[in-house]
Enzyme design. Structure first.
Site, PDB file in Angstrom:
ATOM      1  N   ASN A  98     -35.169  54.543 -13.474  1.00 47.82           N
ATOM      2  CA  ASN A  98     -34.146  54.756 -12.454  1.00 47.82           C
ATOM      3  C   ASN A  98     -33.902  53.479 -11.646  1.00 47.82           C
ATOM      4  OD1 ASN A  98     -34.257  57.352 -13.410  1.00 47.82           O
ATOM      5  ND2 ASN A  98     -35.480  58.130 -11.700  1.00 47.82           N
ATOM      6  N   HIS A 115     -35.645  48.962 -15.505  1.00 53.54           N
ATOM      7  CA  HIS A 115     -34.207  48.764 -15.715  1.00 53.54           C
ATOM      8  C   HIS A 115     -33.513  48.231 -14.459  1.00 53.54           C
ATOM      9  CE1 HIS A 115     -34.326  51.860 -19.231  1.00 53.54           C
ATOM     10  NE2 HIS A 115     -34.820  50.706 -19.567  1.00 53.54           N
ATOM     11  N   CYS A 123     -28.132  36.671  -9.131  1.00 48.32           N
ATOM     12  CA  CYS A 123     -27.138  35.584  -9.159  1.00 48.32           C
ATOM     13  C   CYS A 123     -27.085  34.964 -10.561  1.00 48.32           C
ATOM     14  CB  CYS A 123     -27.477  34.505  -8.139  1.00 48.32           C
ATOM     15  SG  CYS A 123     -26.310  33.136  -8.171  1.00 48.32           S
TER      16      CYS A 123
END
Ligand code: BV8
Length: 240
Positions: A98, A115, A123
């Site tokens: 999640n 994840h 960036c």
């Protein structure tokens, strides 16, 4: 093979969580009816190629999810795992697929976001990963290098998940492997139950419906996370 009847005190436990643990907090899952993928094609919103093609649609998709995640609260399942951590300490690791921060907001600390996280921005110019709570659609500047190349710090399909070595070391060393609220459809996460079983762990599934895991679980407790997770944690703590 560790039998859950055995005192859990010494057990090392890895818990893998998916969207099902956050469903009752009000965050839609991916594959269920009305799920996240219903309105969007994975290729368009969750791949680097989709982002190159149409960054505005992708940024809006994650901006909306970031706001939604900030507007809900952790539920009894998140709180039960935090309680288990207070008892087991570093013998517990939560590996989550999640991108919401509900585990942390329930005071869990030993959490790996394989994840990524919605409340982080990555960036593409300098590689910095910054805490981020606002929208990214209007291309704000990176707090580190000033470039306007920020993207959601989530792992898209085809990208390498985070902290794979730390996760695999914990999975091969655990005595009990628990999967909560995941359909087992996405790899490498879906392969951990087989890896844990191959190294002798007892495998337990807590889910609304049995998932189609490649390797059957030793134990499957079917029900809503807010019911089955606290009950399972109480069982473990009763034996500690
Ligand atoms: C990679 C972040 C190279 C973004 C996500 C092997 C075989 C086949 C394919 C592959 C393979 N290896 C790799 C692939 C390709 C791909 C993949 O798996 N494709 C699938 C579709 C076949 N994997 C990748 O691309 C991965 N990267 O492989 O890199 C590599 C890697 C390692 C080593 C070398 C090379 C990257 C995948 C990550 C993608 N990013 N998320 C975002 O969130 O937008 S995936 C995303 O979808 C989630 O993070 C999660 O992983 C997945 C959704 O699954 P679930 O969380 O399980 O949710 P779902 O809705 O499916 O199910 C919910 C469950 O909860 C259900 O079972 C339901 O019954 C239950 N439930 C519902 N309500 C409740 C409940 N349970 C309890 N209580 C309730 N109330």
């Amino acid at each position: 093979m560790t039998d859950t009847a055995a005192p859990a005190a010494a057990s090392r436990i890895v818990v893998l969580t998916g969207a099902g643990i956050s469903a009752e907090s009000g965050i839609p899952t991916f594959r269920d009816a009305g799920g996240l993928w219903e309105g969007h094609s994975v290729e368009d919103v969750a791949t680097p190629q989709g982002f190159e093609r149409d960054p505005v649609t992708v940024q809006r998709f994650y901006d909306a999810r970031r706001r939604a995640a900030a507007s809900v609260a952790p539920n009894a399942a998140h709180h039960a795992l935090a309680r288990l951590e207070r008892s087991l300490g570093d013998r517990l690791l939560v590996v989550t697929q999640n991108v919401d921060d509900l585990h942390e907001r329930a005071a869990s600390h030993r959490v790996v976001h394989m994840h990524g996280r919605l409340d982080r921005a990555l960036c593409r110019a300098c590689g910095a990963r910054s805490e981020w709570h606002d929208d990214l659609e209007d291309r704000p500047s990176c707090p580190v290098c000033g470039e306007r190349m920020l993207r959601p710090d989530v792992v898209w399909f085809g990208e390498m998940p985070y902290e794979l070595d730390r996760i695999e070391n914990a999975v091969v060393a655990c005595d009990i492997f628990v999967s909560i609220g995941t359909s087992g459809a996405v790899y490498p996460a879906a392969g951990y139950v087989a890896l844990a079983a191959a190294f002798g762990a007892r495998t337990v599934e807590l889910n609304l419906e049995p998932s189609d895991a490649v390797v059957p679980f030793d134990e499957s407790l079917v029900g809503r996370a807010t019911d089955v997770v606290p009950a399972w944690v109480d069982g473990i703590l009763a034996r500690s």
